[in-house]
Design a protein around this motif. Structure first.
Motif, mmCIF file in Angstrom:
data_model
loop_
_atom_site.group_PDB
_atom_site.id
_atom_site.type_symbol
_atom_site.label_atom_id
_atom_site.label_comp_id
_atom_site.label_asym_id
_atom_site.label_seq_id
_atom_site.Cartn_x
_atom_site.Cartn_y
_atom_site.Cartn_z
ATOM 1 N N ALA A 140 -0.904 12.524 -1.133
ATOM 2 C CA ALA A 140 -0.688 11.219 -0.500
ATOM 3 C C ALA A 140 -1.745 10.221 -0.942
ATOM 4 O O ALA A 140 -1.436 9.049 -1.212
ATOM 5 N N ASP A 141 -2.992 10.671 -1.034
ATOM 6 C CA ASP A 141 -4.063 9.784 -1.501
ATOM 7 C C ASP A 141 -3.773 9.278 -2.912
ATOM 8 O O ASP A 141 -3.986 8.087 -3.216
ATOM 9 N N MET A 142 -3.310 10.178 -3.776
ATOM 10 C CA MET A 142 -2.994 9.775 -5.149
ATOM 11 C C MET A 142 -1.863 8.760 -5.178
ATOM 12 O O MET A 142 -1.909 7.771 -5.918
ATOM 13 N N LEU A 143 -0.847 8.980 -4.350
ATOM 14 C CA LEU A 143 0.292 8.059 -4.307
ATOM 15 C C LEU A 143 -0.110 6.693 -3.768
ATOM 16 O O LEU A 143 0.494 5.672 -4.125
ATOM 17 N N GLU A 144 -1.105 6.660 -2.903
ATOM 18 C CA GLU A 144 -1.541 5.396 -2.308
ATOM 19 C C GLU A 144 -2.620 4.686 -3.119
ATOM 20 O O GLU A 144 -2.947 3.535 -2.823
ATOM 21 N N ASN A 145 -3.162 5.356 -4.119
ATOM 22 C CA ASN A 145 -4.137 4.708 -4.986
ATOM 23 C C ASN A 145 -3.485 3.510 -5.685
ATOM 24 O O ASN A 145 -2.435 3.664 -6.315
ATOM 25 N N PRO A 146 -4.061 2.322 -5.591
ATOM 26 C CA PRO A 146 -3.381 1.125 -6.136
ATOM 27 C C PRO A 146 -3.012 1.241 -7.613
ATOM 28 O O PRO A 146 -1.908 0.852 -8.013
ATOM 29 N N ASP A 147 -3.912 1.760 -8.427
ATOM 30 C CA ASP A 147 -3.611 1.878 -9.854
ATOM 31 C C ASP A 147 -2.530 2.919 -10.102
ATOM 32 O O ASP A 147 -1.611 2.699 -10.898
ATOM 33 N N LYS A 148 -2.638 4.056 -9.408
ATOM 34 C CA LYS A 148 -1.656 5.126 -9.590
ATOM 35 C C LYS A 148 -0.281 4.707 -9.078
ATOM 36 O O LYS A 148 0.743 4.974 -9.709
ATOM 37 N N SER A 149 -0.242 4.054 -7.914
ATOM 38 C CA SER A 149 1.044 3.658 -7.354
ATOM 39 C C SER A 149 1.751 2.672 -8.270
ATOM 40 O O SER A 149 2.980 2.732 -8.447
ATOM 41 N N VAL A 159 7.053 4.549 -3.619
ATOM 42 C CA VAL A 159 5.832 5.356 -3.767
ATOM 43 C C VAL A 159 5.101 5.449 -2.432
ATOM 44 O O VAL A 159 4.638 6.530 -2.032
ATOM 45 N N LYS A 160 5.013 4.335 -1.729
ATOM 46 C CA LYS A 160 4.342 4.318 -0.429
ATOM 47 C C LYS A 160 5.050 5.240 0.558
ATOM 48 O O LYS A 160 4.406 5.957 1.348
ATOM 49 N N LYS A 161 6.366 5.259 0.522
ATOM 50 C CA LYS A 161 7.130 6.113 1.428
ATOM 51 C C LYS A 161 6.909 7.591 1.114
ATOM 52 O O LYS A 161 6.891 8.436 2.016
ATOM 53 N N CYS A 162 6.728 7.913 -0.163
ATOM 54 C CA CYS A 162 6.429 9.296 -0.547
ATOM 55 C C CYS A 162 5.103 9.749 0.057
ATOM 56 O O CYS A 162 4.974 10.894 0.515
#
Length: 457
Positions: A55-64, A86-89
């Motif tokens: 979840a942290d990776m998905l919420e990272n601005p660059d990664k998302s 991505v945020k929903k994931c």
């Protein structure tokens, strides 16, 4: 079609992939089985920690941004919607990381035993056959509960989103899940059968078309294996006379055009009381006509291309056949050619009779069918006159009408004065030819576990 990334905005083939050989498939299944034997022993604490890291990776601005752009590149989703996906994931990862220990806790039941209880144990390898239209969300809504339950997952993703499939595998690996606990198999549709038949694979879930679901269920049924199917839908959007018309129109536009209309739970049939049909149509068509079509990488774009040329051609044929059978075009009805990709104009069709082929079909694109009805009884009858039963949205401020609609609409979900949507906290699935079983909520995590009865004296 082969396994490839084809940009639906430009029609350029960007990367092609070879399907795995039978020998490689066998190797990966052996790796999954070996991983399961150790992974099933891991604690909820470890699994939660890994899922929260994902979840942290998905919420990272660059990664998302990177993941969203990959979705848009492969299947054409407008970039702002892709970011929302991505945020929903991340949300579903956090939800199951927090709730799974409670959902899977043993339950003591008083019987004639000294002790008796129900416990929940993993099954093993679960195959997920997933679609292109929500290429991250559909996978994570399977993976989060399945992995928290102690299962291992293998993914056969749609052939036009291979890079999304590989990215998801990498996310879970980098998040800390042990190697081979979640693997992507780049295989053809024809190779799915050998995977399902393999004794190491214990169950399967599919989100996709009715023919694909029927095929998977038949193969799994001959092996006596559990399946969950989430298939097509032709969701009704009912607007009765007491409805807040402005709110209903605004939601109707979003409900039909989300993901350029390519959603199983999109509103597709708009069933409107005669008394308000004219103002609804005026406001609805006006709002649709103002939507921004264009390059889905642009943040301003609201309607992008359809995912593949074949989807565009099928939708175009459906509309033309409907017109030939008497349907009236109030808006659109043809391709949009300002860009070379798979673009189709937002379209509104009315005067659709029961003998019109489109009456019973699912339109997977930006095409809205509008029906006029005399009253609530007629609206429910029309809504239920469909082979599908996924979701239904109904708009009324009358509490008695609300109760009646909830009781009598044949659907897996009924939303009153709101748009049908999935939510990690609520079970999701359909009836009739929309499939069976449930994803999400406590019900979703219980689909792929052994619900074991224990009796001790």
């Amino acid at each position: 079609m082969g396994i490839a990334t084809v940009n639906p905005t430009t029609l350029e083939t960007l990367q092609s992939f070879s399907a795995l050989t039978p020998e490689t498939i066998q190797l990966k299944l052996a790796q999954s089985e070996a991983a399961f034997q150790s992974y099933r022993q891991t604690s909820f604490t470890d699994r939660s920690q890994w899922l929260l890291k994902a979840a942290d990776m998905l919420e990272n601005p660059d990664k998302s941004q990177e993941y969203a752009a990959l979705m848009t590149l492969e299947m054409g989703k407008p970039i702002q919607e892709a970011l929302g996906e991505v945020k929903k994931c991340a949300w579903v990862c956090r939800y199951y990381a927090e709730q799974a220990p409670l959902f899977l806790a043993s339950q003591t039941i008083e019987t004639d035993a000294q002790r008796s209880w129900v416990c929940y144990q993993p099954l093993g390898i679960v195959l997920a056959v997933m679609p292109w239209n929500f290429p991250f969300w559909q996978v994570f809504r399977f993976a989060a509960p399945a992995l928290m339950a102690g299962n291992v997952g293998i993914l056969k993703h749609a052939s036009n989103v291979p890079q999304c499939a590989l990215a998801i595998e990498q996310i879970l690996l980098e998040a800390g899940f042990p190697e081979h606990v979640f693997q992507t198999l780049l295989i053809s549709a024809q190779q799915v059968e050998m995977v399902v038949k393999d004794d190491r694979v214990k169950a399967a879930t599919l989100t996709g078309s009715e023919p694909a679901g029927a095929s998977l269920a038949a193969i799994a049924g001959r092996q006596i294996k559990k399946t969950v199917l989430e298939l097509g839908g032709s969701d009704p959007f009912i607007i009765l006379e007491s409805a807040d018309l402005e709110a209903a129109v605004a939601t109707a536009v979003k409900a039909r055009m989300l993901n350029t209309g390519q959603s199983c739970i999109a509103a597709k049939r708009f069933i409107v009381a005669d008394a308000i049909a004219d103002p609804f149509l005026e406001k609805f068509t006006a709002a649709l006509s103002k939507l921004a079509l264009g390059d889905p990488m642009s943040p301003q774009t609201e309607v992008g291309p359809l995912a593949t040329t074949s989807i565009l051609e099928e939708l175009e044929q459906q509309v033309q056949t409907a017109i030939a059978h008497g349907a009236q075009v109030l808006l659109g009805g043809q391709r949009w050619s300002d860009l070379p990709g798979n673009f189709y104009q937002p379209t509104v069709l009315t005067n659709i009779t029961k003998d019109n082929p489109i009456y019973a079909q699912e339109c997977f694109g930006p095409v809205a069918l509008v029906f006029r009805v005399a009253d609530m009884k007629a609206a429910i009858a029309l809504a239920n006159d469909s082979p599908f039963g996924l979701g239904a949205s109904a708009w009324t401020t009358d509490p008695q009408e609300q109760d009646h609609l909830i009781q009598h609409l044949d659907a897996g979900a009924v939303f009153i004065n709101g748009m049908v949507k999935s939510d990690p906290r609520l079970p999701f699935g359909g009836i009739k030819r929309s499939g069976y079983g449930r994803e999400l909520g406590i019900q979703g995590i219980h689909e792929f576990v052994n619900i074991k009865t224990v009796w001790v004296k």
